[in-house]
Design an enzyme around this catalytic site. Structure first.
Site, short mmCIF file in Angstrom:
data_model
loop_
_atom_site.label_atom_id
_atom_site.label_comp_id
_atom_site.label_asym_id
_atom_site.label_seq_id
_atom_site.Cartn_x
_atom_site.Cartn_y
_atom_site.Cartn_z
N HIS A 29 0.83 -1.20 0.00
CA HIS A 29 0.00 0.00 0.00
C HIS A 29 0.87 1.25 0.00
O HIS A 29 1.81 1.34 0.77
CB HIS A 29 -0.92 -0.02 1.23
CG HIS A 29 -1.69 1.24 1.39
ND1 HIS A 29 -1.37 2.17 2.34
CD2 HIS A 29 -2.74 1.72 0.71
CE1 HIS A 29 -2.20 3.18 2.24
NE2 HIS A 29 -3.06 2.93 1.27
N ASP B 21 -4.67 4.09 -4.66
CA ASP B 21 -4.74 4.45 -3.25
C ASP B 21 -5.96 5.34 -3.00
O ASP B 21 -6.13 6.38 -3.64
CB ASP B 21 -3.47 5.18 -2.85
CG ASP B 21 -3.26 5.26 -1.36
OD1 ASP B 21 -4.25 5.13 -0.60
OD2 ASP B 21 -2.12 5.48 -0.94
N TYR C 159 10.59 13.65 -11.71
CA TYR C 159 11.80 12.83 -11.70
C TYR C 159 12.22 12.49 -10.27
O TYR C 159 12.60 11.35 -9.99
CB TYR C 159 12.96 13.54 -12.40
CG TYR C 159 12.83 13.67 -13.90
CD1 TYR C 159 12.31 12.65 -14.68
CD2 TYR C 159 13.26 14.82 -14.55
CE1 TYR C 159 12.20 12.77 -16.06
CE2 TYR C 159 13.16 14.94 -15.92
CZ TYR C 159 12.63 13.92 -16.67
OH TYR C 159 12.54 14.03 -18.03
#
Length: 148
Positions: free
Chosen positions: A22, A66, A116
């Protein structure tokens, strides 16, 4: 072979999705993304010859987003002054809507260099042959509640 696993999901990608917990994140990267340098501390999975949309659809079939964060999907924001178009984002939102009731509301944009930096902490990066620009997408895994 297994039932109900999309054929595009390699054994390595399936294992990686299973290993993720998770809130772990996975990047599905376009062909221009620096997968190996950004993914030095991640699993880099090659899916050359495939586009991001088909990988995204297969991953979301197996992995929930999520629900404890507002924007579990991140897109790399177009750089200011860049005139690039991002019609592929609409396709991503359509795909996500099949698997998550929030649809487009689950998406956020992250400035390129911040994307990034966040990607450096991803559990895995999937390198695709996607030719669309700004086609990188990062997913945050949710809790699997219907596993048997």
């Amino acid at each position: 072979m297994l039932n109900n696993i999309p054929a595009i999901i390699s054994p390595e990608l399936l294992k990686t999705l299973c290993e993720m917990g998770h809130s772990d994140r996975i990047v599905i990267a376009d062909g221009n993304f620096p997968c190996e340098s950004i993914g030095k501390n991640a699993k880099v999975i090659r899916c050359d010859g495939h586009g991001v949309p088909e990988i995204l659809d297969a991953v979301l079939k197996l992995m929930p987003l999520d629900t404890y964060v507002e924007k579990p999907v991140s897109l790399m924001q177009v750089m200011p002054g860049d005139t690039a178009e991002t019609p592929i984002w609409d396709e991503y939102k359509r795909i996500a809507s099949k698997y998550d009731e929030r649809g487009a509301a689950a998406f956020g944009e992250v400035e390129r260099f911040e994307f990034y930096e966040q990607a450096k902490t991803a559990y895995a990066i999937v390198a695709t042959g996607e030719t669309a620009v700004y086609a990188n997408i990062m997913l945050q895994k949710g809790v699997v509640t219907n596993a048997i």
